[in-house]
Design a protein around this motif. Structure first.
Motif, PDB file in Angstrom:
ATOM      1  N   PRO A 190      10.730 -42.895  26.584  1.00 19.10           N
ATOM      2  CA  PRO A 190      10.270 -43.656  25.414  1.00 19.10           C
ATOM      3  C   PRO A 190       8.738 -43.742  25.405  1.00 19.10           C
ATOM      4  N   HIS A 191       8.109 -43.461  24.257  1.00 19.01           N
ATOM      5  CA  HIS A 191       6.655 -43.541  24.160  1.00 19.01           C
ATOM      6  C   HIS A 191       6.238 -43.640  22.704  1.00 19.01           C
ATOM      7  N   LEU A 192       5.007 -44.105  22.503  1.00 16.43           N
ATOM      8  CA  LEU A 192       4.489 -44.331  21.154  1.00 16.43           C
ATOM      9  C   LEU A 192       3.075 -43.782  21.067  1.00 16.43           C
ATOM     10  N   HIS A 193       2.810 -43.011  20.028  1.00 15.47           N
ATOM     11  CA  HIS A 193       1.481 -42.436  19.852  1.00 15.47           C
ATOM     12  C   HIS A 193       0.557 -43.415  19.136  1.00 15.47           C
ATOM     13  N   LEU A 194      -0.739 -43.219  19.345  1.00 20.18           N
ATOM     14  CA  LEU A 194      -1.741 -44.089  18.753  1.00 20.18           C
ATOM     15  C   LEU A 194      -1.628 -44.110  17.231  1.00 20.18           C
ATOM     16  N   GLY A 195      -1.823 -45.294  16.679  1.00 22.46           N
ATOM     17  CA  GLY A 195      -1.864 -45.420  15.227  1.00 22.46           C
ATOM     18  C   GLY A 195      -0.514 -45.495  14.550  1.00 22.46           C
ATOM     19  N   LEU A 196       0.571 -45.431  15.310  1.00 22.53           N
ATOM     20  CA  LEU A 196       1.905 -45.456  14.719  1.00 22.53           C
ATOM     21  C   LEU A 196       2.573 -46.804  14.932  1.00 22.53           C
ATOM     22  N   ASP A 197       3.500 -47.133  14.053  1.00 25.11           N
ATOM     23  CA  ASP A 197       4.273 -48.360  14.191  1.00 25.11           C
ATOM     24  C   ASP A 197       5.302 -48.184  15.299  1.00 25.11           C
ATOM     25  N   VAL A 198       5.675 -49.284  15.920  1.00 21.06           N
ATOM     26  CA  VAL A 198       6.609 -49.224  17.039  1.00 21.06           C
ATOM     27  C   VAL A 198       7.957 -48.627  16.617  1.00 21.06           C
ATOM     28  N   SER A 199       8.283 -48.699  15.343  1.00 17.22           N
ATOM     29  CA  SER A 199       9.534 -48.110  14.852  1.00 17.22           C
ATOM     30  C   SER A 199       9.513 -46.587  14.929  1.00 17.22           C
ATOM     31  N   GLU A 200       8.325 -46.012  15.083  1.00 12.06           N
ATOM     32  CA  GLU A 200       8.178 -44.559  15.158  1.00 12.06           C
ATOM     33  C   GLU A 200       8.097 -44.056  16.595  1.00 12.06           C
ATOM     34  N   ALA A 201       8.452 -44.900  17.553  1.00  6.81           N
ATOM     35  CA  ALA A 201       8.447 -44.497  18.960  1.00  6.81           C
ATOM     36  C   ALA A 201       9.401 -43.332  19.182  1.00  6.81           C
ATOM     37  N   GLU A 202       9.041 -42.436  20.083  1.00  9.88           N
ATOM     38  CA  GLU A 202       9.859 -41.262  20.388  1.00  9.88           C
ATOM     39  C   GLU A 202      10.612 -41.479  21.696  1.00  9.88           C
ATOM     40  N   GLY A 203      11.530 -40.576  21.998  1.00 15.59           N
ATOM     41  CA  GLY A 203      12.330 -40.680  23.211  1.00 15.59           C
ATOM     42  C   GLY A 203      13.542 -41.568  23.013  1.00 15.59           C
ATOM     43  N   ILE A 204      14.171 -41.909  24.112  1.00 10.09           N
ATOM     44  CA  ILE A 204      15.356 -42.774  24.062  1.00 10.09           C
ATOM     45  C   ILE A 204      14.980 -44.135  23.478  1.00 10.09           C
ATOM     46  N   LYS A 205      15.781 -44.635  22.566  1.00 11.40           N
ATOM     47  CA  LYS A 205      15.503 -45.919  21.926  1.00 11.40           C
ATOM     48  C   LYS A 205      15.537 -47.040  22.962  1.00 11.40           C
ATOM     49  N   THR A 206      14.547 -47.936  22.844  1.00 11.55           N
ATOM     50  CA  THR A 206      14.424 -49.016  23.810  1.00 11.55           C
ATOM     51  C   THR A 206      13.798 -50.226  23.147  1.00 11.55           C
ATOM     52  N   SER A 207      13.904 -51.366  23.788  1.00  8.25           N
ATOM     53  CA  SER A 207      13.283 -52.590  23.273  1.00  8.25           C
ATOM     54  C   SER A 207      11.963 -52.878  23.973  1.00  8.25           C
ATOM     55  N   TRP A 208      11.443 -51.895  24.712  1.00  2.00           N
ATOM     56  CA  TRP A 208      10.192 -52.096  25.432  1.00  2.00           C
ATOM     57  C   TRP A 208       9.071 -52.470  24.466  1.00  2.00           C
ATOM     58  N   GLN A 209       8.099 -53.202  25.001  1.00  3.84           N
ATOM     59  CA  GLN A 209       6.967 -53.630  24.191  1.00  3.84           C
ATOM     60  C   GLN A 209       6.099 -52.441  23.776  1.00  3.84           C
ATOM     61  N   ARG A 210       5.360 -52.622  22.686  1.00  9.65           N
ATOM     62  CA  ARG A 210       4.467 -51.594  22.168  1.00  9.65           C
ATOM     63  C   ARG A 210       3.457 -51.140  23.221  1.00  9.65           C
ATOM     64  N   SER A 211       2.960 -52.101  24.022  1.00  3.95           N
ATOM     65  CA  SER A 211       1.953 -51.778  25.039  1.00  3.95           C
ATOM     66  C   SER A 211       2.494 -50.780  26.059  1.00  3.95           C
ATOM     67  N   ILE A 212       3.719 -51.008  26.507  1.00  8.91           N
ATOM     68  CA  ILE A 212       4.340 -50.104  27.487  1.00  8.91           C
ATOM     69  C   ILE A 212       4.521 -48.714  26.881  1.00  8.91           C
ATOM     70  N   LEU A 213       4.938 -48.667  25.631  1.00 12.14           N
ATOM     71  CA  LEU A 213       5.175 -47.388  24.967  1.00 12.14           C
ATOM     72  C   LEU A 213       3.872 -46.598  24.809  1.00 12.14           C
TER      73      LEU A 213
END
Length: 270
Positions: free
Chosen positions: A100-123
């Motif tokens: 699970p990870h999130l690219h800069l400038g994107l909303d947390v709903s657009e996180a890639e990888g396995i779906k998780t409830s991890w915080q935006r900071s961790i992603l």
């Protein structure tokens, strides 16, 4: 510096070099103590620079030695280069789909990888961590190649690669810590998260160096594997992030400069 490095065994050399690259990540993350935001044009230029460094390192420090070693070993030179390169890309593709990870400038709903409830900071941290796995591996394999006695691999060249990777880690550290600060995290917490993204580099570096030293026949494949993983990161992550805005010239110039700097480092020192 080369003479100082020579007193250590290869795996220790790789550890020292990747601790340096991790340290530069932390140095970049420390900018959060001075800035709460980062100009988008500056960020684009830094991401482009990082992409250029990784592209140049993939050829000069990894693919070229892999081809030379294959010829020395009596193997068709394009086979290990192609197989290792594609395997490296495939490995990062799988990690990209799983972690699970999130690219800069994107909303947390657009996180890639396995779906998780991890915080935006961790992603966000995990997104940069993806970049650092192949970087640490590349440095470790480069030092392992020197220990294996490849004519085209030199200790100075491995050090040059570590310096180049370190240079492009600086903006990556800032690219994590400063956005976190803007989202309301404390400066200290933002710094801790930012530097944490680089912790995988010493781990990957030691694994890479040890693997090629004890299994020399896989070395050309390992060199190409690291190159493929880095190119995957450049195409999948860095360039798209650097060109999210319409002003793409700065990212392109940064990429050209980064490539030139890494090429100069490798040719001059290697």
């Amino acid at each position: 510096m080369v003479i100082w490095f020579q007193q250590f065994p290869p795996v220790t050399q790789a550890l020292i070099a990747t601790l340096f690259t991790w340290g530069v990540t932390a140095l970049g993350a420390s900018l959060v103590f001075f800035f709460k935001s980062i100009n988008r044009n500056v960020l684009n230029g830094m991401l482009g620079f990082a992409a250029g460094v990784m592209i140049a390192a993939s050829f000069w420090s990894l693919l070229a030695p892999a081809i030379d070693l294959s010829e020395e070993m009596g193997i068709l030179p394009w086979i290990p280069a192609a197989v290792g390169f594609l395997a490296g890309g495939a490995f990062l593709f799988l990690v990209d789909k799983i972690l699970p990870h999130l690219h800069l400038g994107l909303d947390v709903s657009e996180a890639e990888g396995i779906k998780t409830s991890w915080q935006r900071s961790i992603l966000l941290v995990l997104a940069i961590t993806l970049h650092n796995i192949p970087e640490g591996l590349a440095v470790g394999v480069a030092f392992g190649a020197v220990a294996s006695g490849i004519p085209s691999a030199s200790l100075a060249g491995a050090i040059a690669l570590a310096i180049g990777i370190g240079l492009q880690n600086f903006p990556e550290g800032a690219a994590v810590s400063i956005p976190l600060r803007r989202e309301g995290f404390s400066r200290t917490k933002s710094f801790v998260y930012g530097q944490a993204s680089g912790i995988v580099e010493p781990i990957a570096g030691v694994i890479g160096a040890a693997a090629v030293i004890f299994m020399r026949p896989i070395l050309p494949y390992a060199l190409a594997f690291a190159a493929g993983a880095m190119i995957y990161v450049v195409v999948e992550e860095l360039i798209p992030e650097a060109q999210q805005d319409k002003k793409t010239d700065i990212a392109t110039i940064g990429c050209m400069v980064g490539f030139a700097v890494m090429m100069i480092l490798d040719v001059a020192l290697g």
